[in-house]
Each structure stands twice: as structure tokens, then as C-alpha cells.
Design a protein around this motif. Structure first.
Motif, PDB file in Angstrom:
ATOM      1  N   LEU A 126       0.856  -1.389   0.367  1.00  0.00           N
ATOM      2  CA  LEU A 126      -0.118  -0.269  -0.298  1.00  0.00           C
ATOM      3  C   LEU A 126       1.043   1.244  -0.127  1.00  0.00           C
ATOM      4  N   SER A 127       0.122   2.287  -0.515  1.00  0.00           N
ATOM      5  CA  SER A 127       1.402   3.156  -0.668  1.00  0.00           C
ATOM      6  C   SER A 127       0.305   4.626   0.092  1.00  0.00           C
ATOM      7  N   MET A 128       1.378   5.981   0.072  1.00  0.00           N
ATOM      8  CA  MET A 128       0.403   7.090   0.620  1.00  0.00           C
ATOM      9  C   MET A 128       0.793   8.501  -0.209  1.00  0.00           C
ATOM     10  N   LYS A 129       0.441   8.807  -1.580  1.00  0.00           N
ATOM     11  CA  LYS A 129       0.373   9.031  -1.878  1.00  0.00           C
ATOM     12  C   LYS A 129      -0.528   9.925  -2.461  1.00  0.00           C
ATOM     13  N   SER A 130      -1.539   9.343  -2.219  1.00  0.00           N
ATOM     14  CA  SER A 130      -3.309  10.182  -2.410  1.00  0.00           C
ATOM     15  C   SER A 130      -3.968   9.887  -1.524  1.00  0.00           C
ATOM     16  N   VAL A 131      -5.300  11.080  -1.681  1.00  0.00           N
ATOM     17  CA  VAL A 131      -6.500  10.231  -1.109  1.00  0.00           C
ATOM     18  C   VAL A 131      -6.763   9.587  -0.511  1.00  0.00           C
ATOM     19  N   GLY A 132      -7.094   9.059  -1.884  1.00  0.00           N
ATOM     20  CA  GLY A 132      -7.508   7.827  -2.246  1.00  0.00           C
ATOM     21  C   GLY A 132      -6.114   7.057  -1.500  1.00  0.00           C
ATOM     22  N   ASP A 133      -5.529   6.981  -1.884  1.00  0.00           N
ATOM     23  CA  ASP A 133      -4.791   5.821  -1.481  1.00  0.00           C
ATOM     24  C   ASP A 133      -5.082   5.623   0.281  1.00  0.00           C
ATOM     25  N   ALA A 134      -5.057   6.865   0.953  1.00  0.00           N
ATOM     26  CA  ALA A 134      -4.838   6.824   2.507  1.00  0.00           C
ATOM     27  C   ALA A 134      -6.412   5.857   2.789  1.00  0.00           C
ATOM     28  N   LEU A 135      -7.866   6.667   2.153  1.00  0.00           N
ATOM     29  CA  LEU A 135      -8.451   6.125   2.750  1.00  0.00           C
ATOM     30  C   LEU A 135      -8.415   4.527   2.116  1.00  0.00           C
ATOM     31  N   TYR A 136      -7.879   4.235   1.267  1.00  0.00           N
ATOM     32  CA  TYR A 136      -7.763   2.364   0.553  1.00  0.00           C
ATOM     33  C   TYR A 136      -6.670   1.823   2.345  1.00  0.00           C
ATOM     34  N   LEU A 137      -6.089   2.445   2.945  1.00  0.00           N
ATOM     35  CA  LEU A 137      -5.531   2.290   3.766  1.00  0.00           C
ATOM     36  C   LEU A 137      -6.159   2.381   4.668  1.00  0.00           C
ATOM     37  N   ARG A 138      -6.991   2.784   5.301  1.00  0.00           N
ATOM     38  CA  ARG A 138      -7.902   2.857   6.053  1.00  0.00           C
ATOM     39  C   ARG A 138      -8.546   2.030   5.844  1.00  0.00           C
ATOM     40  N   ASN A 139      -8.797   1.761   4.962  1.00  0.00           N
ATOM     41  CA  ASN A 139     -10.293   0.087   5.297  1.00  0.00           C
ATOM     42  C   ASN A 139      -9.000  -0.841   5.387  1.00  0.00           C
ATOM     43  N   THR A 140      -8.135  -0.877   5.047  1.00  0.00           N
ATOM     44  CA  THR A 140      -7.202  -2.506   4.488  1.00  0.00           C
ATOM     45  C   THR A 140      -7.289  -2.739   5.870  1.00  0.00           C
ATOM     46  N   LEU A 141      -6.705  -1.216   7.236  1.00  0.00           N
ATOM     47  CA  LEU A 141      -6.738  -1.649   8.839  1.00  0.00           C
ATOM     48  C   LEU A 141      -7.435  -2.543   9.473  1.00  0.00           C
ATOM     49  N   LEU A 142      -9.150  -1.459   9.160  1.00  0.00           N
ATOM     50  CA  LEU A 142     -10.483  -1.737   9.737  1.00  0.00           C
ATOM     51  C   LEU A 142     -10.895  -2.444   9.506  1.00  0.00           C
ATOM     52  N   GLN A 143     -10.715  -3.608   8.395  1.00  0.00           N
ATOM     53  CA  GLN A 143     -10.667  -4.559   7.233  1.00  0.00           C
ATOM     54  C   GLN A 143     -10.329  -5.589   7.785  1.00  0.00           C
ATOM     55  N   ASN A 144      -8.999  -5.816   8.290  1.00  0.00           N
ATOM     56  CA  ASN A 144      -7.683  -6.761   8.370  1.00  0.00           C
ATOM     57  C   ASN A 144      -8.455  -6.989  10.855  1.00  0.00           C
ATOM     58  N   PHE A 145      -8.736  -5.211  11.225  1.00  0.00           N
ATOM     59  CA  PHE A 145      -8.721  -6.231  12.476  1.00  0.00           C
ATOM     60  C   PHE A 145     -10.353  -6.667  12.600  1.00  0.00           C
ATOM     61  N   GLU A 146     -11.520  -6.334  11.321  1.00  0.00           N
ATOM     62  CA  GLU A 146     -12.875  -7.986  11.691  1.00  0.00           C
ATOM     63  C   GLU A 146     -12.746  -8.829  11.327  1.00  0.00           C
ATOM     64  N   GLN A 147     -12.039  -8.965  10.049  1.00  0.00           N
ATOM     65  CA  GLN A 147     -11.617 -10.681   9.690  1.00  0.00           C
ATOM     66  C   GLN A 147     -10.522 -10.850  11.124  1.00  0.00           C
ATOM     67  N   ALA A 148      -9.423 -10.388  11.834  1.00  0.00           N
ATOM     68  CA  ALA A 148      -8.947 -11.382  13.157  1.00  0.00           C
ATOM     69  C   ALA A 148     -10.055 -11.716  13.978  1.00  0.00           C
ATOM     70  N   LEU A 149     -11.384 -11.117  13.992  1.00  0.00           N
ATOM     71  CA  LEU A 149     -12.541 -11.442  15.189  1.00  0.00           C
ATOM     72  C   LEU A 149     -12.589 -13.033  14.386  1.00  0.00           C
ATOM     73  N   ILE A 150     -12.996 -13.143  13.179  1.00  0.00           N
ATOM     74  CA  ILE A 150     -13.337 -14.601  12.552  1.00  0.00           C
ATOM     75  C   ILE A 150     -12.430 -15.083  12.327  1.00  0.00           C
ATOM     76  N   ALA A 151     -10.785 -14.853  12.306  1.00  0.00           N
ATOM     77  CA  ALA A 151      -9.686 -15.775  11.724  1.00  0.00           C
ATOM     78  C   ALA A 151      -9.471 -17.125  13.143  1.00  0.00           C
ATOM     79  N   LYS A 152      -9.418 -17.728  11.395  1.00  0.00           N
ATOM     80  CA  LYS A 152      -9.428 -19.586  11.948  1.00  0.00           C
ATOM     81  C   LYS A 152      -8.344 -20.401  12.445  1.00  0.00           C
ATOM     82  N   SER A 153      -7.323 -19.242  12.587  1.00  0.00           N
ATOM     83  CA  SER A 153      -5.941 -19.462  12.714  1.00  0.00           C
ATOM     84  C   SER A 153      -5.288 -19.152  14.214  1.00  0.00           C
ATOM     85  N   GLU A 154      -4.023 -18.781  14.552  1.00  0.00           N
ATOM     86  CA  GLU A 154      -3.990 -18.214  15.641  1.00  0.00           C
ATOM     87  C   GLU A 154      -2.760 -17.055  14.278  1.00  0.00           C
ATOM     88  N   LYS A 155      -2.475 -18.229  13.984  1.00  0.00           N
ATOM     89  CA  LYS A 155      -1.073 -17.969  12.789  1.00  0.00           C
ATOM     90  C   LYS A 155      -1.535 -16.725  11.420  1.00  0.00           C
TER      91      LYS A 155
END
Length: 428
Positions: A126-155
Motif C-alpha cells: 500500500l502507498s501513501m501519495k493521495s487521498v484515495g491511497d489514504a482511504l484505501y489504507l484506512r479500509n484495509t486496517l479496519l477490515q483486517n481487525f474485523e477479519q481478525a475477529l473471525i480468523a480460523k487460526s492463531e497464525k
């Protein structure tokens, strides 16, 4: 392209890019002498130094963006076109919306992320050169936390909770600090089911220390601040490969992560039609001390894309906003001199200082020989950035957000924004 006619002895200046350089130059060119055509792919100016706060839910995108047409409402000689430049010719440029004639052409279209010809990083990081990049990074961070709640393994959960930031310049340092403050103060309340002791924020820098553009003392202080927050700093390391899941380092080690942010360098954005001798290996444009493009007459380049090579700056000036603004102000005066037959003035960069923030009450500031760190530096950093934002309304919104975050230790913009299924179908 339908362009207003030139009146009398007016000279048409076409400016490509509405960043700090393009915006400043367009404002400084007065109506009697010049007609200005400002071209940008977006209809807004974005304040890049605060993109990381959009990415970490601290600010709305609209707070650091300002519509170009609103900026130039009262500039009767400035005309805006939303387009991309295809090719430069001797007296015209081809754009995605037609051809424009010019008397003077100014290239101020900025820089893009430099992946150093590594396709795996270009595709997966992921990069950080535009507003679009920043929003995409924000989405990725938050979506990863949501997916971590339902992760099937510790790894899998650990990979979702490990964030790798590559590049120890101001962007990497500020982003690492902001994400770690989210981890320490906000995320445990949002996701009480997750163990945030498992969340790691890792900052990787290829050089021996952080913030190589300022003094070693300030660089070490910034690293101390980051480590006190909980950031894992790895110096003298670089990333060889990243497939979206596994990060390979140059020492043979690997790390698992579903989020790697690349902030390790930028390069110029090439445009067709420039002389081969004018384009440097990093795609920056070689210009003389008047910002005139090598082997061209009435074509100039400013800011991140321009490189004035001299004994003082053999690799060109740093790609920061003050350089772009100072070059634009001087070029506005030089174009007036050029029209009136006077001798132009060579560019001399006046370095007014450097700064970077790490987190709440933590920053480093250098002004000449004066080195400041801690809470005072943090206040200076905030004041300088606040005064640089365009528009009273934007300044007020940012100040309110910062005050709210300071008092409550909270941010209220943790939204996952993505296009609806109907929009996706209509685009396909």
C-alpha cells in the motif's frame, strides 16, 4: 479543447499539477501579463503532509482537500481543466481532453511512489501519495481487525494484526506513531475480543537511523519516542519481496503480514515529449538554476519532479513542500522578467527547518541550529501544519478534531467506506 482567447499581449502559462508548486505559481501570476491554464487529474488540491491522519481515522479527506474552482473563484485569469497530459510538443501539449497551445509550460505534477522496479511490492504493498491511497489504507486496517475477529487460526490472526511500514522518513515515522496510538488508546475499546498484545507495528528502514534528512540527534530522539509507544524499529534492513502475506527481508528473515505500507521513496512522474537528456534515472526532470528544463526554452519544472543539481545539492533539492513553494514564487517573478526582457534570478533554497511528529506530545523540530523535541515541538508542528492548510473552514475542522482527540483519546472516523455492488456492476 475550448480555451478562452488571449487578450492583447497576454502570455499563456500552462501549469500541469495543482500541488504546492502549481497552486502557488497560479496565484502569483497577475492578470495583465498572463493567462493561466491549470491542469490536474483531480478537481482539488490535497495537503499531503496530513494524509497519514486520514489513513488512521484522525481526519476526514475533505479536511485536507480543497476544490480548485473555489480557490480560484476570484482569479479572472486562471482557468481550470481536469485532464491528464499525454505528450509535450514545442508550443502545444496533448491532453486527455484536447490540445492546448502555450507560451510557457510549467510541469509541477509531483512524484509517485518508487517501488524500485519490484513488481511484488508494486502489486501488493500500500502507498501513501493521495487521498484515495489514504482511504484505501484506512479500509484495509479496519477490515483486517474485523477479519481478525473471525480468523480460523492463531497464525492468520497474527498476520492480520501485524502492520509493516517500510521507510523511516517523516511519512513512515508519523504513520507508525499514529497507528500505535490507535492500538494503545482506541482499538482495545472497539475490539475487546481481540488481544492487542498480539498486534505489532514494525517500522523498517534501510539506513542506520530514522529521518536521515535531519540531524542524527533528532533521528535518534524520534526512534526513542516510537519505541516508547511500542513500535518495533528495524534499521539497516530492506524488503526484497512481499506477496500479500509474507514479507521477505534482505537478511533472509521473513515476517507474516496482511498490511505492508511502502513509504520508502518517491520518483518523478514521466511525461512523453521531454528530451531524453532531461529525464534522470529516478524520472525527475533535470532543470537549470532558473527551473528551466534541460534543452528546452519555455518549459519549466517545479517541486518534487524537478531536480536542480549543484555542488550544494548534487542529487537535487529535497522533495518537500517548502522547496516547491519557494521555486514557484521565484518562477512567477522570473516569468515577468522574461516577458519584459530582464535577467532572471537563480534559485537559492532557504531551508527554514524540518519537523516530524511521532504522537501525542512527541515530535522533533529543527530550525537552523535549534533542535526542539517533546511537547513544545509537537505544538510547533501542529501550528505550522494548521497555518499551511487552505481555507478557514478546513483549519477550524482540523483544530476541532485535534482538540477532541487530545481531550478524549479518541477518533470518531473509523469508517470502512467501499463502493456498493451496484456501482461495481456499472463499472464492469
Amino acid at each position: 479543447m475550448d480555451i478562452p482567447p488571449i487578450h492583447g499581449d497576454q502570455k499563456r502559462v500552462v501549469i500541469v499539477g495543482a500541488g504546492f508548486a502549481g497552486l502557488t505559481l497560479a496565484k502569483k501570476l497577475s492578470p495583465p501579463c498572463f493567462q493561466v491554464i491549470l491542469i490536474d487529474r483531480n478537481n482539488y488540491h490535497q495537503f499531503q503532509p496530513l494524509l497519514y491522519q486520514v489513513a488512521t481515522s484522525g481526519l476526514e479527506p475533505s479536511s485536507i482537500s480543497f476544490p480548485l474552482r473555489k480557490i480560484f473563484q476570484h482569479y479572472k485569469n486562471v482557468f481550470i481543466r481536469i485532464a491528464e497530459v499525454k505528450h509535450i510538443h514545442k508550443t502545444t501539449i496533448e491532453t486527455s481532453v484536447g490540445t492546448i497551445e502555450y507560451d510557457f509550460l510549467v510541469l509541477a505534477h509531483g512524484a509517485e511512489t518508487n517501488y524500485f522496479k519490484n513488481p511484488s511490492l508494486q502489486h501488493n504493498a500500500l502507498s501513501m501519495k493521495s487521498v484515495g491511497d489514504a482511504l484505501y489504507l484506512r479500509n484495509t486496517l479496519l477490515q483486517n481487525f474485523e477479519q481478525a475477529l473471525i480468523a480460523k487460526s492463531e497464525k492468520e490472526r497474527k498476520a492480520l494484526l501485524q502492520i509493516i511500514i517500510v521507510g523511516g522518513g517523516p511519512t513512515g515515522v508519523e504513520l507508525a506513531g499514529a497507528i500505535t496510538e490507535m492500538k494503545n488508546n482506541i482499538l482495545p475499546k472497539d475490539y475487546p475480543e481481540l488481544d492487542f498484545n498480539q498486534m505489532k507495528v514494525v517500522l523498517i528502514e534501510a539506513f542506520p537511523r530514522l529521518l536521515s534528512g535531519i540531524s542524527e540527534q533528532s533521528g535518534k530522539k524520534a526512534q526513542q519516542y516510537l519505541e516508547s509507544l511500542g513500535v518495533i524499529v528495524k534499521n539497516n534492513l530492506s524488503v526484497k519481496n512481499y506477496d500479500g502475506n509474507v514479507v521477505e527481508l534482505n537478511n533472509g528473515d521473513t515476517m507474516s503480514s496482511r498490511c505492508l505500507v511502502w513509504a520508502a521513496g518517491v520518483k518523478g512522474m514521466p511525461i512523453n515529449g521531454l528530451p531524453v537528456s532531461a529525464v534522470l534515472p529516478n524520472s525527475r526532470i533535470r532543470v537549470d538554476s532558473y527551473n528551466r528544463v534541460h534543452e528546452m526554452v519555455n518549459v519549466f519544472a517545479l517541486g518534487d519532479v524537478a531536480s536542480i543539481q549543484s555542488k550544494e545539492s548534487p542529487k537535487g533539492h529535497p522533495q518537500v513542500a517548502p522547496v516547491a513553494i519557494q521555486q514557484a514564487r521565484l518562477l512567477a517573478r522570473n516569468l515577468k522578467k522574461l516577458v519584459s526582457g530582464e535577467k532572471m534570478t537563480a534559485f537559492q533554497y532557504q531551508d527554514k527547518g524540518s519537523m516530524a511528529t511521532v504522537g501525542r506530545n512527541l515530535a522533533v523540530v529543527e530550525i537552523g541550529k535549534l533542535k526542539i523535541s517533546g511537547a513544545i515541538a509537537w505544538i510547533i508542528w501542529m501550528l505550522v501544519h494548521l497555518m499551511s492548510i487552505i481555507g478557514v473552514k478546513n483549519k477550524l475542522f482540523i483544530l476541532i478534531n485535534w482538540l477532541w482527540q487530545y481531550v478524549t483519546y479518541d477518533q470518531s472516523l473509523r469508517l470502512i467506506l467501499k463502493p456498493s455492488e451496484n456501482n461495481k456492476k456499472s463499472r464492469s
